[in-house]
Motif scaffolding. Sequence first.
Motif, PDB file in Angstrom:
ATOM      1  N   ASN A  82       0.909  -1.234  -0.144  1.00 41.43           N
ATOM      2  CA  ASN A  82      -0.074   0.025  -0.085  1.00 41.43           C
ATOM      3  C   ASN A  82       0.908   1.322   0.045  1.00 41.43           C
ATOM      4  OD1 ASN A  82      -2.385  -1.428   0.025  1.00 41.43           O
ATOM      5  ND2 ASN A  82      -2.666  -1.571   2.088  1.00 41.43           N
ATOM      6  N   LEU A  83       1.811   1.268   0.708  1.00 39.52           N
ATOM      7  CA  LEU A  83       2.714   2.561   1.059  1.00 39.52           C
ATOM      8  C   LEU A  83       3.623   2.635  -0.508  1.00 39.52           C
ATOM      9  CD1 LEU A  83       3.806   4.764   2.727  1.00 39.52           C
ATOM     10  CD2 LEU A  83       5.710   2.832   3.582  1.00 39.52           C
ATOM     11  N   ARG A  85       2.356   2.029  -3.404  1.00 40.20           N
ATOM     12  CA  ARG A  85       1.468   2.468  -4.527  1.00 40.20           C
ATOM     13  C   ARG A  85       1.027   3.729  -4.100  1.00 40.20           C
ATOM     14  NH1 ARG A  85      -0.095  -2.670  -3.836  1.00 40.20           N
ATOM     15  NH2 ARG A  85      -1.649  -2.559  -2.133  1.00 40.20           N
ATOM     16  N   GLU A  86       1.131   4.412  -2.778  1.00 37.28           N
ATOM     17  CA  GLU A  86       0.842   5.504  -2.275  1.00 37.28           C
ATOM     18  C   GLU A  86       1.919   6.607  -2.646  1.00 37.28           C
ATOM     19  OE1 GLU A  86       1.172   7.509   2.084  1.00 37.28           O
ATOM     20  OE2 GLU A  86      -0.464   5.815   1.820  1.00 37.28           O
ATOM     21  N   MET A  87       3.223   6.024  -2.305  1.00 31.89           N
ATOM     22  CA  MET A  87       4.226   6.644  -2.761  1.00 31.89           C
ATOM     23  C   MET A  87       4.661   6.712  -4.378  1.00 31.89           C
ATOM     24  SD  MET A  87       6.453   6.095   0.441  1.00 31.89           S
ATOM     25  CE  MET A  87       7.711   7.246   0.206  1.00 31.89           C
ATOM     26  N   GLY A  88       3.902   5.955  -4.876  1.00 31.39           N
ATOM     27  CA  GLY A  88       4.223   5.836  -6.555  1.00 31.39           C
ATOM     28  C   GLY A  88       5.422   5.289  -6.805  1.00 31.39           C
ATOM     29  N   LYS A 123       8.875   5.896   6.677  1.00 29.67           N
ATOM     30  CA  LYS A 123       7.559   5.514   7.084  1.00 29.67           C
ATOM     31  C   LYS A 123       7.442   4.214   7.606  1.00 29.67           C
ATOM     32  CE  LYS A 123       5.614   8.942   3.992  1.00 29.67           C
ATOM     33  NZ  LYS A 123       4.534   9.273   2.971  1.00 29.67           N
ATOM     34  N   LYS A 124       8.024   3.367   7.054  1.00 29.28           N
ATOM     35  CA  LYS A 124       7.967   1.585   7.450  1.00 29.28           C
ATOM     36  C   LYS A 124       8.571   1.742   8.806  1.00 29.28           C
ATOM     37  CE  LYS A 124       7.695  -2.459   5.860  1.00 29.28           C
ATOM     38  NZ  LYS A 124       6.313  -2.953   5.529  1.00 29.28           N
TER      39      LYS A 124
END
Length: 150
Positions: A82-83, A85-88, A123-124
Motif C-alpha cells: 500500500n505504501l 502504491r501511495e508513494m508511486g 514511514k515503514k
Amino acid sequence: EVFRVDSPKLAQQCATFNGPYHMWVECSPGEDVGQVVKQLGPAAAGDTFSLKRALRVATEKDVKGYAPKATAERQACEFAGNLVREMGLPMRIEDSEWQFDKKKLMVFYMADGRVDFREFVKKKLMVFYMADGRVDFREFVKKKLMVFYM
C-alpha cells in the motif's frame, strides 16, 4: 540455506528424524526457526567452518509460533504494498519475512531499476516502531531484498 551442527548430541538427535522437522538456527542478527528438508553428511556438506550454526531442535511450542509470525508477515507485506502504491515507487512488493525473534524484517521486492527508499524506509520504520533505523539492501536472483533490523 545450509547450517552446521557442532554438537555431537544435537547431531545424534537430528539423525533420529526421517521427515522434515524444525530447528533453531543462528542468523544475523539473532536466531530463527527453519524447516530441515534434507540432511547432509560430513562428506556431502564440505567445509562447514563458515556456515552458521544449527542450535537446537525446535519444540512444538516454537513451531506453533509460526501462525502469528505468518499473520505479521502478511500484514507487513500488505502495508508495504500500500505504501509503495501511495508513494508511486517503481517497484512491486513480493513477500515479507519476520525473523522468528522479531529482530529483523525482510521485504522482498521487484524493480526494473534503482529505487530511492529513503522516505519509504522512514514511514515503514515509524509504523513498526523500530528503534534502530539500520536498513540493509541485498540483491538476490530476480528478487531484491530490504532488511530492517530491530
